[in-house]
Design an enzyme around this catalytic site. Sequence first.
Site, PDB file in Angstrom:
ATOM      1  N   GLY A  13      50.138  41.796  48.550  1.00  0.00           N
ATOM      2  CA  GLY A  13      51.599  41.871  48.560  1.00  0.00           C
ATOM      3  C   GLY A  13      52.273  40.785  49.358  1.00  0.00           C
ATOM      4  O   GLY A  13      53.486  40.833  49.567  1.00  0.00           O
ATOM      5  N   GLY A  18      52.917  40.492  43.805  1.00  0.00           N
ATOM      6  CA  GLY A  18      52.835  41.541  44.819  1.00  0.00           C
ATOM      7  C   GLY A  18      54.020  41.526  45.758  1.00  0.00           C
ATOM      8  O   GLY A  18      54.600  42.582  46.063  1.00  0.00           O
ATOM      9  N   SER A 136      45.853  41.352  32.899  1.00  0.00           N
ATOM     10  CA  SER A 136      46.329  40.040  32.435  1.00  0.00           C
ATOM     11  C   SER A 136      46.198  39.971  30.933  1.00  0.00           C
ATOM     12  O   SER A 136      45.313  40.615  30.340  1.00  0.00           O
ATOM     13  CB  SER A 136      45.499  38.916  33.067  1.00  0.00           C
ATOM     14  OG  SER A 136      45.738  37.672  32.427  1.00  0.00           O
ATOM     15  N   TYR A 149      37.036  35.974  34.356  1.00  0.00           N
ATOM     16  CA  TYR A 149      38.384  36.483  34.591  1.00  0.00           C
ATOM     17  C   TYR A 149      38.780  37.463  33.489  1.00  0.00           C
ATOM     18  O   TYR A 149      39.297  38.555  33.751  1.00  0.00           O
ATOM     19  CB  TYR A 149      39.368  35.321  34.658  1.00  0.00           C
ATOM     20  CG  TYR A 149      40.767  35.728  35.055  1.00  0.00           C
ATOM     21  CD1 TYR A 149      41.093  35.977  36.391  1.00  0.00           C
ATOM     22  CD2 TYR A 149      41.774  35.862  34.107  1.00  0.00           C
ATOM     23  CE1 TYR A 149      42.375  36.361  36.764  1.00  0.00           C
ATOM     24  CE2 TYR A 149      43.058  36.244  34.465  1.00  0.00           C
ATOM     25  CZ  TYR A 149      43.348  36.483  35.802  1.00  0.00           C
ATOM     26  OH  TYR A 149      44.630  36.864  36.149  1.00  0.00           O
TER      27      TYR A 149
END
Length: 258
Positions: A13, A18, A136, A149
């Site tokens: 974050g 974030g 994603s 990924y």
Amino acid sequence: MKLEGKKALITGGNSGIGFATARLFIREGAEVAITGRDQKTLDAALAELGSKAVAYRADVTDSHARADLFSKIGQRFGSLDIVFANAGIPGVTPMGSTDETVFEHIIRVNLTSVFFTVQAALPLLNDGSSIILNSSVLGSLGHPGQAAYAASKAGVRGMARTIASELSPRNIRVNVVAPGATKTPIWSRDSTPSQADEELAAKMAATIPLGRWGEADEIAKAVLFLASDDSSYVQSVELFVDGGNVGSPNGGVAFRSA
């Protein structure tokens, strides 16, 4: 306010999506704990977020660090209503030239640590809480050179659906936000984008139906929807926030006839 009185944890974050989400959550009434590995960016984020935020330096891949993190959150907040498992890393893993340790590190950060972050949070989570995992579009698109990924982000989707099945008896909702190309520091750590960065951005924008990259604040609004009672009957979804990239893959200007 949509999150009045709620207590939230956002991993990673201290920057990008974030940080934008933490800022929006606070604006909507929540108290927010953020984590990150870099103390400098944590301090900067906390200075901007103000008194309704608390920051912890923690490596989500370290089991001891996770245990210490949730012990501190328990002491500070008592319980949690929202967990946004956002922390993650990029990585290029081309077939034929990828080192095994690189591949495994991406999986460990983006997938394994997400599972154990949620598991560690469970004792603090109130019934009726909301868990949001960050995936994603690359978990669906099959982009060259992104095997680890993509595997990690597709794994997040499958994992979320299973966790949702397990936690539904407690009315805990588990959903996934899947951003497309988004303007965050994950793409360039320099204050000024390089020419290569700008060329990549332009090429990618041409493949997106809406013709542009997303903003971190736009992803944060989707996370807010999944965190709030506005999505009280939403369970096990993957919400693409990508300008149409997955749903209309040939809709960008690069694919349109003149």
